[in-house]
Design a protein around this motif. Sequence first.
Motif, mmCIF file in Angstrom:
data_model
loop_
_atom_site.group_PDB
_atom_site.id
_atom_site.type_symbol
_atom_site.label_atom_id
_atom_site.label_comp_id
_atom_site.label_asym_id
_atom_site.label_seq_id
_atom_site.Cartn_x
_atom_site.Cartn_y
_atom_site.Cartn_z
ATOM 1 N N VAL A 261 0.812 -1.224 0.000
ATOM 2 C CA VAL A 261 0.000 0.000 0.000
ATOM 3 C C VAL A 261 0.845 1.274 0.000
ATOM 4 O O VAL A 261 0.339 2.352 0.326
ATOM 5 N N GLY A 262 2.113 1.188 -0.340
ATOM 6 C CA GLY A 262 2.949 2.382 -0.399
ATOM 7 C C GLY A 262 3.756 2.561 0.870
ATOM 8 O O GLY A 262 4.169 1.591 1.499
ATOM 9 N N ARG A 263 3.962 3.807 1.265
ATOM 10 C CA ARG A 263 4.765 4.105 2.456
ATOM 11 C C ARG A 263 4.034 5.057 3.406
ATOM 12 O O ARG A 263 3.069 5.702 3.029
ATOM 13 N N ASN A 264 4.531 5.090 4.634
ATOM 14 C CA ASN A 264 4.045 6.010 5.672
ATOM 15 C C ASN A 264 2.599 5.746 6.080
ATOM 16 O O ASN A 264 1.888 6.664 6.484
ATOM 17 N N ILE A 265 2.169 4.490 5.970
ATOM 18 C CA ILE A 265 0.834 4.135 6.428
ATOM 19 C C ILE A 265 0.870 3.964 7.947
ATOM 20 O O ILE A 265 1.773 3.325 8.488
ATOM 21 N N ASN A 266 -0.113 4.525 8.627
ATOM 22 C CA ASN A 266 -0.116 4.489 10.083
ATOM 23 C C ASN A 266 -1.209 3.597 10.654
ATOM 24 O O ASN A 266 -0.933 2.684 11.415
ATOM 25 N N ASP A 267 -2.455 3.846 10.281
ATOM 26 C CA ASP A 267 -3.568 3.114 10.893
ATOM 27 C C ASP A 267 -4.538 2.664 9.819
ATOM 28 O O ASP A 267 -4.515 3.162 8.674
ATOM 29 N N ILE A 268 -5.412 1.731 10.195
ATOM 30 C CA ILE A 268 -6.387 1.174 9.262
ATOM 31 C C ILE A 268 -7.726 1.024 9.953
ATOM 32 O O ILE A 268 -7.793 0.713 11.146
ATOM 33 N N ILE B 43 10.885 17.274 8.939
ATOM 34 C CA ILE B 43 10.615 18.672 8.588
ATOM 35 C C ILE B 43 9.109 18.926 8.550
ATOM 36 O O ILE B 43 8.629 19.970 9.012
ATOM 37 N N GLU B 44 8.346 17.971 8.009
ATOM 38 C CA GLU B 44 6.888 18.103 8.028
ATOM 39 C C GLU B 44 6.369 18.273 9.450
ATOM 40 O O GLU B 44 5.480 19.092 9.712
ATOM 41 N N ASP B 45 6.944 17.486 10.380
ATOM 42 C CA ASP B 45 6.500 17.557 11.772
ATOM 43 C C ASP B 45 6.823 18.918 12.387
ATOM 44 O O ASP B 45 5.956 19.570 12.975
ATOM 45 N N HIS C 196 -2.582 17.235 9.254
ATOM 46 C CA HIS C 196 -1.304 17.380 9.948
ATOM 47 C C HIS C 196 -0.991 16.081 10.697
ATOM 48 O O HIS C 196 -1.544 15.827 11.759
ATOM 49 N N PHE C 197 -0.110 15.254 10.131
ATOM 50 C CA PHE C 197 0.276 13.976 10.730
ATOM 51 C C PHE C 197 -0.975 13.150 11.044
ATOM 52 O O PHE C 197 -1.310 12.895 12.214
ATOM 53 N N ALA C 198 -1.678 12.715 10.001
ATOM 54 C CA ALA C 198 -2.851 11.864 10.191
ATOM 55 C C ALA C 198 -2.432 10.567 10.877
ATOM 56 O O ALA C 198 -1.529 9.878 10.422
ATOM 57 N N ALA D 170 4.138 12.784 3.877
ATOM 58 C CA ALA D 170 4.395 12.671 2.441
ATOM 59 C C ALA D 170 5.807 12.166 2.200
ATOM 60 O O ALA D 170 6.055 11.405 1.268
ATOM 61 N N GLY D 171 6.759 12.594 3.035
ATOM 62 C CA GLY D 171 8.150 12.189 2.895
ATOM 63 C C GLY D 171 8.568 11.254 4.002
ATOM 64 O O GLY D 171 7.829 10.983 4.944
ATOM 65 N N ALA D 172 9.808 10.763 3.892
ATOM 66 C CA ALA D 172 10.359 9.866 4.896
ATOM 67 C C ALA D 172 11.661 10.453 5.433
ATOM 68 O O ALA D 172 12.248 11.356 4.833
ATOM 69 N N GLY D 173 12.122 9.927 6.575
ATOM 70 C CA GLY D 173 13.389 10.381 7.128
ATOM 71 C C GLY D 173 13.369 11.855 7.490
ATOM 72 O O GLY D 173 12.453 12.345 8.148
ATOM 73 N N LEU D 174 14.393 12.573 7.017
ATOM 74 C CA LEU D 174 14.518 13.999 7.318
ATOM 75 C C LEU D 174 13.329 14.790 6.791
ATOM 76 O O LEU D 174 12.836 15.720 7.453
#
Length: 338
Positions: A143-150, A173-175, A200-202, A165-169
């Motif tokens: 299902v891609g990346r950065n999935i948190n809950d279902i 930065i988003e946070d 914002h950080f779903a 939307a991004g990973a790592g650094l």
Amino acid sequence: MKTRVVIALVAVVLGFVIDLLIDAGVFYQVRDINVRQCRKIPGVSGAEDIAPLREGGALVSSMDRHAGPPGALYFVREGQAPLRLPGDYPADFFPHGIDVWQQGGETWVYVVSHRVRGDRIDVFRFERAALRLVYQPGMSRHVGRNINDISVIDRSRWLMTRDHAGAGLAGRIEDYLRLPFSGVLLVDENGVHPLLDGLHFANGIYFDRRLARFYVAETTRGAVSSWAWRPGGGNPVMLGRIDGLRGVDNIMPDGGRLLVAAHPQLLKLAGYEEDARARAPSLVWRLVPGPNGEMERAQMLYQSHGQALAAISVAAPLDGQVMMGSVFDDGLLTCWGL
């Protein structure tokens, strides 16, 4: 003129930093609430999410995030020690968010798994009589990346949160800039589709099938919002949002109310993620939605400095009590009279 511009820029930056620190809970004073009405249950590490079962008991998503994989699912019930469920787990299993679909006497378990090559929803059939799991590779999918809950709509359709939307650094930065780059995804037979963005950080999500409504937690905004949406219908319509909840995480139904775990001091949570010797405070809210989906009331149900269980990420109703799990700490917490 240049001096005024510099002073104005410094004032803007300073204001932003102070506002960021306030949202991160740096100045927030934690006070213990209802901590004496709880007891610790050992035997589970990193219980990030809990899925109560209709017949009683619950399934727990577990992984020791300080020691590393593999993870597992546990069966818990009041008065019994947690049981690590046997089964044919996939080779790479990094469980996070979890939900169940129960129909016709069968229970299907959907688990967000953070694999190295991308996130996957791993699906199992739970055989309650034998207390074991049977992996369903045909129902599982990338299902891609950065999935948190279902949150499961039905056996083949799910809602998921993508927290960055991004990973790592880029994700950090988003946070820190509190950028609204996350959202909600719909998964069906035809693939993965964006359903809602600008969040914002779903984090946690819960779909109420009866009311055709879903609730989503925004961690860095400290808010929970409600949305009218019917599968197969149009775009979601926001019904209400409640702010000021501080680092919200998973959302669980509790009758007509909601239980929401939260992290009141996000910087301490980040420190605890890196160092198991640190502790992060915990907070649980009970939210009362109104008849039209607006949030009528928020009650602080539990709060602690993390001495019994740090970094609580989920609170779920279970056998007349409230069971809490932590994304990083060891054990579960059961509380009564809340």
